[in-house]
Design an enzyme around this catalytic site. Sequence first.
Site, PDB file in Angstrom:
ATOM      1  N   THR A 127     -15.310  16.356   0.677  1.00  0.00           N
ATOM      2  CA  THR A 127     -16.001  15.716  -0.449  1.00  0.00           C
ATOM      3  C   THR A 127     -16.949  16.693  -1.139  1.00  0.00           C
ATOM      4  O   THR A 127     -16.944  16.824  -2.364  1.00  0.00           O
ATOM      5  CB  THR A 127     -16.796  14.494   0.070  1.00  0.00           C
ATOM      6  OG1 THR A 127     -15.884  13.667   0.793  1.00  0.00           O
ATOM      7  CG2 THR A 127     -17.428  13.717  -1.055  1.00  0.00           C
ATOM      8  N   ASP A 158     -28.431   8.613  10.518  1.00  0.00           N
ATOM      9  CA  ASP A 158     -28.457   9.543   9.374  1.00  0.00           C
ATOM     10  C   ASP A 158     -29.880   9.671   8.825  1.00  0.00           C
ATOM     11  O   ASP A 158     -30.376  10.782   8.602  1.00  0.00           O
ATOM     12  CB  ASP A 158     -27.499   9.001   8.290  1.00  0.00           C
ATOM     13  CG  ASP A 158     -27.539   9.804   7.016  1.00  0.00           C
ATOM     14  OD1 ASP A 158     -26.872  10.849   6.951  1.00  0.00           O
ATOM     15  OD2 ASP A 158     -28.261   9.395   6.074  1.00  0.00           O
ATOM     16  N   LYS A 196     -32.667  12.986   8.750  1.00  0.00           N
ATOM     17  CA  LYS A 196     -33.383  13.429   7.539  1.00  0.00           C
ATOM     18  C   LYS A 196     -34.895  13.338   7.742  1.00  0.00           C
ATOM     19  O   LYS A 196     -35.651  14.194   7.270  1.00  0.00           O
ATOM     20  CB  LYS A 196     -32.942  12.587   6.353  1.00  0.00           C
ATOM     21  CG  LYS A 196     -31.477  12.839   5.980  1.00  0.00           C
ATOM     22  CD  LYS A 196     -30.943  11.754   5.068  1.00  0.00           C
ATOM     23  CE  LYS A 196     -29.505  12.034   4.655  1.00  0.00           C
ATOM     24  NZ  LYS A 196     -28.898  10.886   3.981  1.00  0.00           N
TER      25      LYS A 196
HETATM   26  N1  NAP Z   1     -20.475  13.526   1.356  1.00  0.00           N
HETATM   27  C1  NAP Z   1     -21.739  13.464   0.944  1.00  0.00           C
HETATM   28  O1  NAP Z   1     -22.080  12.726   0.018  1.00  0.00           O
HETATM   29  C2  NAP Z   1     -22.790  14.312   1.616  1.00  0.00           C
HETATM   30  C3  NAP Z   1     -24.124  14.259   1.161  1.00  0.00           C
HETATM   31  C4  NAP Z   1     -25.095  15.074   1.754  1.00  0.00           C
HETATM   32  C5  NAP Z   1     -24.732  15.890   2.802  1.00  0.00           C
HETATM   33  N2  NAP Z   1     -23.449  15.896   3.253  1.00  0.00           N
HETATM   34  C6  NAP Z   1     -23.131  16.773   4.371  1.00  0.00           C
HETATM   35  O2  NAP Z   1     -22.172  17.725   3.931  1.00  0.00           O
HETATM   36  C7  NAP Z   1     -21.311  18.069   5.019  1.00  0.00           C
HETATM   37  C8  NAP Z   1     -19.862  17.830   4.591  1.00  0.00           C
HETATM   38  O3  NAP Z   1     -19.675  16.480   4.244  1.00  0.00           O
HETATM   39  P1  NAP Z   1     -18.334  15.989   3.503  1.00  0.00           P
HETATM   40  O4  NAP Z   1     -18.601  14.573   3.111  1.00  0.00           O
HETATM   41  O5  NAP Z   1     -17.907  16.949   2.466  1.00  0.00           O
HETATM   42  O6  NAP Z   1     -17.300  16.018   4.729  1.00  0.00           O
HETATM   43  P2  NAP Z   1     -15.703  15.870   4.652  1.00  0.00           P
HETATM   44  O7  NAP Z   1     -15.266  15.305   3.346  1.00  0.00           O
HETATM   45  O8  NAP Z   1     -15.285  15.171   5.901  1.00  0.00           O
HETATM   46  O9  NAP Z   1     -15.181  17.393   4.710  1.00  0.00           O
HETATM   47  C9  NAP Z   1     -15.259  18.148   5.881  1.00  0.00           C
HETATM   48  C10 NAP Z   1     -14.514  19.454   5.650  1.00  0.00           C
HETATM   49  O10 NAP Z   1     -14.657  20.240   6.828  1.00  0.00           O
HETATM   50  C11 NAP Z   1     -13.378  20.696   7.258  1.00  0.00           C
HETATM   51  N3  NAP Z   1     -13.390  20.809   8.709  1.00  0.00           N
HETATM   52  C12 NAP Z   1     -13.585  19.837   9.625  1.00  0.00           C
HETATM   53  N4  NAP Z   1     -13.535  20.333  10.869  1.00  0.00           N
HETATM   54  C13 NAP Z   1     -13.286  21.658  10.735  1.00  0.00           C
HETATM   55  C14 NAP Z   1     -13.081  22.723  11.650  1.00  0.00           C
HETATM   56  N5  NAP Z   1     -13.171  22.521  12.960  1.00  0.00           N
HETATM   57  N6  NAP Z   1     -12.835  23.956  11.158  1.00  0.00           N
HETATM   58  C15 NAP Z   1     -12.765  24.178   9.815  1.00  0.00           C
HETATM   59  N7  NAP Z   1     -12.949  23.198   8.895  1.00  0.00           N
HETATM   60  C16 NAP Z   1     -13.188  21.967   9.360  1.00  0.00           C
HETATM   61  C17 NAP Z   1     -12.406  19.666   6.762  1.00  0.00           C
HETATM   62  O11 NAP Z   1     -11.109  20.266   6.658  1.00  0.00           O
HETATM   63  P3  NAP Z   1      -9.854  19.495   6.024  1.00  0.00           P
HETATM   64  O12 NAP Z   1     -10.114  19.442   4.538  1.00  0.00           O
HETATM   65  O13 NAP Z   1      -8.690  20.335   6.346  1.00  0.00           O
HETATM   66  O14 NAP Z   1      -9.849  18.141   6.658  1.00  0.00           O
HETATM   67  C18 NAP Z   1     -13.013  19.295   5.407  1.00  0.00           C
HETATM   68  O15 NAP Z   1     -12.600  20.181   4.429  1.00  0.00           O
HETATM   69  C19 NAP Z   1     -21.779  17.231   6.201  1.00  0.00           C
HETATM   70  O16 NAP Z   1     -22.703  17.966   6.960  1.00  0.00           O
HETATM   71  C20 NAP Z   1     -22.499  16.061   5.543  1.00  0.00           C
HETATM   72  O17 NAP Z   1     -23.484  15.477   6.370  1.00  0.00           O
HETATM   73  C21 NAP Z   1     -22.473  15.142   2.680  1.00  0.00           C
END
Ligand code: NAP
Length: 440
Positions: free
Chosen positions: A14, A203, A207
């Site tokens: 995401t 969560d 924070k």
């Molecule tokens: N989403 C939000 O609104 C938001 C807001 C603030 C902070 N965050 C933080 O941002 C971070 C990412 O969130 P997200 O929502 O973007 O997560 P996400 O959509 O689940 O994406 C996770 C990514 O990490 C990759 N990944 C997972 N395990 C891995 C591994 N072992 N080796 C290499 N790559 C791996 C996944 O690969 P694949 O694509 O191949 O599955 C995917 O691309 C988290 O720490 C979250 O707390 C998110």
Amino acid sequence: MTSPVRLALLGCGTVGAEVVRLLHEQSTDLAARIGAPLEIAGIAVRRIGRDRGDLPIDPALFTTDALGLIKRDDVDVVVEVVGGIEPARGWLVEALRAGKSVVTANKALLAEDGGALHDAAVEGGGDLYYEASVAGAIPLLRPLRESLHGDRITRVTGIVNGTTNFILSAMHATGAGFAEALEEATELGYAEADPTADVEGFDAAAKAAILASLAFHTRVGAADVHREGITEVTAADVASAKAMGCTIKLLCIAARGADGQGQETVSVRVHPAMIPLTHPLASVGDAFNAVFVEAEAAGQLMFYGRGAGGAPTASAVLGDVVAVARNRLAGVRAASESAYADLPVRPMGEALTRYHISLDVADRPGVLESVAGVFARHDVSIATVRQGPAGGSAGGAGEAVLVIVTHVAPDAALAATVQELRGLDIVRSVASVLRVEGGL
Ligand SMILES: NC(=O)c1ccc[n+]([C@@H]2O[C@H](COP(=O)([O-])OP(=O)(O)OC[C@H]3O[C@@H](n4cnc5c(N)ncnc54)[C@H](OP(=O)(O)O)[C@@H]3O)[C@@H](O)[C@H]2O)c1
């Protein structure tokens, strides 16, 4: 132009996909702001073959070997948007020790073991930035760790979880119960299939730990945060709050204060609380976040905006990337962690709070006196008592509802009061117990 600053992007979900998109769309502006172009050296993901839509990136840059990518000599900055504790901790410690700068959105890791990352950053001489880890797009950590460093922060009160704010806002607006509001949040994409981390307050607690660490120059971890979620908040609680001119929010509260011996301490907690509708945080609806900071010289400050979502979070990530890239070009690093105050974290029982208690009681003479006696025994002073049907389940003949709001008292004294009230035979049930924040 100067040679490029090369990024290793860990994660392309995401947030990561939006980082790639923004890097592409704004490449010219970003290069002008930094004084050198940004280049993606590689992107580590879990599944190489995953459909990533029309992402403007060369597919050959994807790898599953995150550690190999981090170790490459041509990588200057590691951007981590994978999440979770391991393997992210190992990757980032490795990167920082090797002198690379790190930008991460990983609140769970920072709250669990931020100290290890800060120590590794000092060892390697690179920067560690994590603006996106709290309240998404809202510029909040930089103001805490830079702009307010000439002041003394006394309290930080925030709505830092969009999912729970959406649910509680819906309960307030429609009178729905928790389960119904959660279902709506899930349908609209505000809640994940497993909403535990959000609705149980994990969560927000992560924070809160990050905010408290920065505000009070003290290492605070997730385990130091008292945490309660919103699953027990009922439609009757919300109705009762409304009847008092209040609403219920999941708050993270980090406060500085002296303990019984005059020793300065911090208390950090996450729980649902009633706040008056006139409080600045009461009007923060939908999935928005807001953080209210109180400082001795600055007074009251409010930060408001989108706390999550791919593009808002990527905005914060890129802001950090620009900062660390500039530092690298200038051959400087940002100030390292400020944890000199090292204040003890006060147990929740000693935190000073107020309670709103709704009791279903027997409607007979002497009840009020008995109830007031319990409060007096625990040294808890009553601010207001109201009798009426507001939200309680009582209504049968010979029953009444008592709604009591206390003055500030230690949480342990309030909890013991409620415990004793539950044992009184004139108390049919304790219909609701909520903490109250802000003046009523
Ligand atoms: N989403 C939000 O609104 C938001 C807001 C603030 C902070 N965050 C933080 O941002 C971070 C990412 O969130 P997200 O929502 O973007 O997560 P996400 O959509 O689940 O994406 C996770 C990514 O990490 C990759 N990944 C997972 N395990 C891995 C591994 N072992 N080796 C290499 N790559 C791996 C996944 O690969 P694949 O694509 O191949 O599955 C995917 O691309 C988290 O720490 C979250 O707390 C998110």
